[in-house]
Design an enzyme around this catalytic site. Sequence first.
Site, short mmCIF file in Angstrom:
data_model
loop_
_atom_site.label_atom_id
_atom_site.label_comp_id
_atom_site.label_asym_id
_atom_site.label_seq_id
_atom_site.Cartn_x
_atom_site.Cartn_y
_atom_site.Cartn_z
CG ASP A 1 97.00 19.01 67.71
OD1 ASP A 1 97.16 20.22 67.52
OD2 ASP A 1 96.09 18.35 67.19
P1 ADP Z 1 94.60 22.38 66.23
O1 ADP Z 1 95.98 22.91 66.30
O2 ADP Z 1 93.87 22.63 67.53
O3 ADP Z 1 94.53 20.98 65.79
P2 ADP Z 1 94.10 23.46 63.59
O4 ADP Z 1 95.50 23.89 63.36
O5 ADP Z 1 93.65 22.27 62.85
O6 ADP Z 1 93.80 23.29 65.15
O7 ADP Z 1 93.12 24.65 63.26
C1 ADP Z 1 93.26 25.91 63.89
C2 ADP Z 1 92.04 26.80 63.70
O8 ADP Z 1 91.89 27.14 62.33
C3 ADP Z 1 90.75 26.14 64.08
O9 ADP Z 1 90.46 26.29 65.44
C4 ADP Z 1 89.74 26.89 63.21
O10 ADP Z 1 89.37 28.10 63.79
C5 ADP Z 1 90.53 27.17 61.96
N1 ADP Z 1 90.31 26.15 60.94
C6 ADP Z 1 91.20 25.24 60.51
N2 ADP Z 1 90.69 24.46 59.55
C7 ADP Z 1 89.41 24.87 59.39
C8 ADP Z 1 88.31 24.46 58.55
N3 ADP Z 1 88.42 23.46 57.69
N4 ADP Z 1 87.16 25.13 58.68
C9 ADP Z 1 87.03 26.14 59.54
N5 ADP Z 1 88.00 26.58 60.34
C10 ADP Z 1 89.18 25.96 60.27
MG MG Z 2 94.88 19.10 65.04
#
Ligand code: ADP
Ligand code: MG
Length: 613
Positions: A309
Amino acid sequence: MQTKIMTKRYETMIGLILILLSISLYRFPSTYGVADVLSIVATIVCGRDMVIGAIKGVIRGKLNVAELITIAIIASLAIGEYLVAAEVAFIMTAGGYLEERVIDRSRRAINALISLIPSQARLMVDGEEKMLPLSQVTTGVVVMVKPGEEIPVDGMVLTGTSLVNEASITGESKPINKSPGITVYAGSMNIDGALEIKTQKAGNESVLGRMVELTQKSLNEKTPVIRLADRFAAWFTPLVLALTFLVFVLTGDLVRSIAVLVVMCPCTLVLAIPTAHVASLGKLVKNGILLKGGIYLEKAAEVDTIILDKTGTVTLGRPTIAKIIPLEGITSDELLSLAASVEKYSTHPIAQAIVTEARSKAIHIPDFDNVTLLPGCGMMARAMGRDVVVGNARYLKKSGHRRAQAALSIALTQEAKGRTTFFVALNKVVQGVIALDDPIRAETVQGLTELKTMIPNLYLLTGDNQNAAYQVAYALGIREYRSQLLPEEKVNVLAELKTQGRTVAAVGDGVNDALLLASADVGIAMGDSAAAITIDAGSVVLLNGDFSKLPLFFSIARRARAIIKQNIIVFAVCYNLLALFLASFGYLTPLGGAIVHNVGSTLVVLNSMRLLK
Ligand code: ADP
Ligand code: MG
């Protein structure tokens, strides 16, 4: 558990003394009788558990290893080879004792963790400070922690500011500034300020407590022994009995056939796997790697593909705000306030960055009561006719917000710099974009270089935008990456790899990785203390969130597999076959057989103990 090791130790010691005594008494014909009695006593002292186990097996109608050994003991007693009976019983007890000792060493590493949590907490009782045992501290109770003290509970700071070192939990050695509203964890060190903390979780419920509990559970889980013994005993016991009978029929020599029976007792086989597992567990715990069961060690040795991830796993997961870009009609601070009002209900790293920034600027953060999580996309909140959304471009594109186009093009220029972006909307109108930088962890680069030499296929999966994903993948030299994935889409990628016959480990940190970790062959949680759910879902926890420990984990798993192979092939098979050969042709007396056997078992334990180094 402590009593078990003590009992085993006494049994082993008494057995050894009695056996040595009777060996010396057997040298004089006049004391044969006493020697016999001593041997029988030694047999009883050391063999009780074994016989009881055998009887239980017979009652349940199951063949087990204990039965075979019991037969060997009884047969030896029957032909008057009391010393042999004592020896066989002794080996089993001594083997068990050695095994317990290895377990004990691993357990001590865990106790070092437990000792990080203070046993008392300072409370205000009737206007007076009192130290009370931690068992009396429940959710909601306010505890006080002075500078230089360890924090006793998981909770939220009510008053005070202080630098806190969370190295024992997150591995971050740089102290973190804690102020009201921020979460602290049991077992971390409060350095320079006094804090009042509202307890959220105490004792076993705390993040550290849970981690300790999980590891203890995996240490006590003796299933590999039972599994292995069961797997083999079903055909092994009859085979050995048949062989013993055959030797008796062919040679008419009862003593010789009992020597065969004794050398064929599968003690080495029984010890081969669990000793290696337990020694590995000890080594892992010492390095801040917790394992939920020996089975994951076996799986880890076979892993050929790793899914990583991005956010919080290969990157720091503590993004900093790079740019706040309000659209027309709103100021930068108002935009931040709007974002923070939703983000304060989220545990996402982005959310924490926003809230911290808003608090440090002393910006008012309004409350909401109706909050919805959009996993992998963002959050939504509602209060008094206000409807606020924070989320990524993917969500923005399909949610029909006004001014989306303007926001998207602003976001694009930020994303071109490898930044993570999200937009903030009020009542279906986009108000602006916030861009963040989330640097790659320093340990990631080194860890990955090592990891690549062991595991050929690496995949970077992220919910973040294409450019941020590309830049991280490029910097780390990971060829395969996918961006803008929802949590369930990450699981689909995993499932796809599995259908190709790969053994896949997934490494994650955030709450929305739980599903991914649970579906992987080996789920590795990066031990971010905030994400207790991930810790539950993972089969392995990197306690200090230390990416550089990942190669160590896989190399220990592989070494364990190699050592188990040696244990089985060299000792349980080759060595014992040689002993069997010697016994069948009369070169080994039952006593000689017992000794040879003893040496084999000890070698297995010593071989496994190499893993602790
Ligand atoms: P990763 O797979 O890199 O861990 P996430 O799946 O947690 O990322 O989140 C993907 C995208 O969704 C983030 O890069 C952001 O743009 C958006 N995002 C997710 N959660 C939030 C939040 N709480 N506030 C703002 N943007 C969010
Ligand atoms: Mg994550």
